[in-house]
Design a protein around this motif. Sequence first.
Motif, mmCIF file in Angstrom:
data_model
loop_
_atom_site.group_PDB
_atom_site.id
_atom_site.type_symbol
_atom_site.label_atom_id
_atom_site.label_comp_id
_atom_site.label_asym_id
_atom_site.label_seq_id
_atom_site.Cartn_x
_atom_site.Cartn_y
_atom_site.Cartn_z
ATOM 1 N N UNK A 134 -6.292 1.326 -5.282
ATOM 2 C CA UNK A 134 -5.934 0.369 -4.245
ATOM 3 C C UNK A 134 -5.939 1.059 -2.897
ATOM 4 N N UNK A 135 -6.752 0.531 -2.000
ATOM 5 C CA UNK A 135 -6.793 0.994 -0.614
ATOM 6 C C UNK A 135 -7.430 -0.113 0.207
ATOM 7 N N UNK A 136 -7.288 -0.055 1.538
ATOM 8 C CA UNK A 136 -7.926 -1.089 2.346
ATOM 9 C C UNK A 136 -9.422 -1.165 2.037
ATOM 10 N N UNK A 137 -9.889 -2.368 1.734
ATOM 11 C CA UNK A 137 -11.295 -2.586 1.437
ATOM 12 C C UNK A 137 -11.694 -2.374 -0.006
ATOM 13 N N UNK A 138 -10.760 -1.959 -0.878
ATOM 14 C CA UNK A 138 -11.116 -1.698 -2.269
ATOM 15 C C UNK A 138 -9.917 -1.831 -3.199
ATOM 16 N N UNK A 139 -10.141 -2.508 -4.322
ATOM 17 C CA UNK A 139 -9.142 -2.549 -5.398
ATOM 18 C C UNK A 139 -9.883 -2.580 -6.717
ATOM 19 N N UNK A 140 -9.337 -1.832 -7.698
ATOM 20 C CA UNK A 140 -9.891 -1.831 -9.047
ATOM 21 C C UNK A 140 -8.773 -2.169 -10.030
ATOM 22 N N UNK A 177 0.835 -1.199 0.000
ATOM 23 C CA UNK A 177 0.000 0.000 0.000
ATOM 24 C C UNK A 177 0.872 1.252 0.000
ATOM 25 N N UNK A 178 1.934 1.242 0.793
ATOM 26 C CA UNK A 178 2.859 2.385 0.811
ATOM 27 C C UNK A 178 3.482 2.605 -0.566
ATOM 28 N N UNK A 179 3.900 1.527 -1.188
ATOM 29 C CA UNK A 179 4.515 1.633 -2.513
ATOM 30 C C UNK A 179 3.504 2.160 -3.524
ATOM 31 N N UNK A 180 2.293 1.607 -3.496
ATOM 32 C CA UNK A 180 1.264 2.066 -4.429
ATOM 33 C C UNK A 180 0.976 3.553 -4.239
ATOM 34 N N UNK A 181 0.787 3.970 -2.994
ATOM 35 C CA UNK A 181 0.465 5.375 -2.727
ATOM 36 C C UNK A 181 1.581 6.303 -3.194
ATOM 37 N N UNK A 182 2.809 5.890 -3.009
ATOM 38 C CA UNK A 182 3.939 6.695 -3.440
ATOM 39 C C UNK A 182 4.013 6.774 -4.965
ATOM 40 N N UNK A 183 3.866 5.640 -5.624
ATOM 41 C CA UNK A 183 3.980 5.606 -7.081
ATOM 42 C C UNK A 183 2.777 6.235 -7.777
ATOM 43 N N UNK A 184 1.585 6.086 -7.209
ATOM 44 C CA UNK A 184 0.365 6.587 -7.856
ATOM 45 C C UNK A 184 0.399 8.097 -8.068
ATOM 46 N N UNK A 185 1.216 8.793 -7.302
ATOM 47 C CA UNK A 185 1.341 10.248 -7.438
ATOM 48 C C UNK A 185 2.187 10.643 -8.648
#
Length: 151
Positions: free
Chosen positions: A42-48, A5-13
């Motif tokens: 991608x976040x807790x409780x949800x992914x698309x 989740x940390x990696x996704x949040x960092x890269x998604x920006x």
Amino acid sequence: MRKNLKIYQRLAKLPFGQQIFTFIVCWVAPYFASIKPQIHELKPGLAKVRIKKRRRVTNHINTVHAIAMCNMAELAAGMMTDVSVPVKSRWIPVGMTVAYLKKATTDLTATALGEAIDWTTEGDKNVPVEVRDTAGNLVFRAEITMNVRLI
């Protein structure tokens, strides 16, 4: 917070950050690359997860193949589970029930919904996944059983 989740949040920006994250996921789990997915949210409780309708994922009647939809549903459910379970836990898919509801003739989006699941306990968790076409029609539904163990 889970590492993915940390990696996704960092890269998604970043520009192309979601594509980079998806590439990394497919490098770690190469089979998912066969559908050329894009992890869109991608976040807790949800992914698309999205896939494009292209020749490689179609069948003899030019619709998206059933197994391609299973593959994207498992990816969405797995990523959502991974970022939803407690840090000191492990999970693995142990079952899948699917329903093919309509011919899939366009690009698709799989949405794994886990907000109503209690991720703090051990055991089997049934993760619902819906796959919709570009018009928003529900074409496929899956329930993926994830076995969660706290360590």
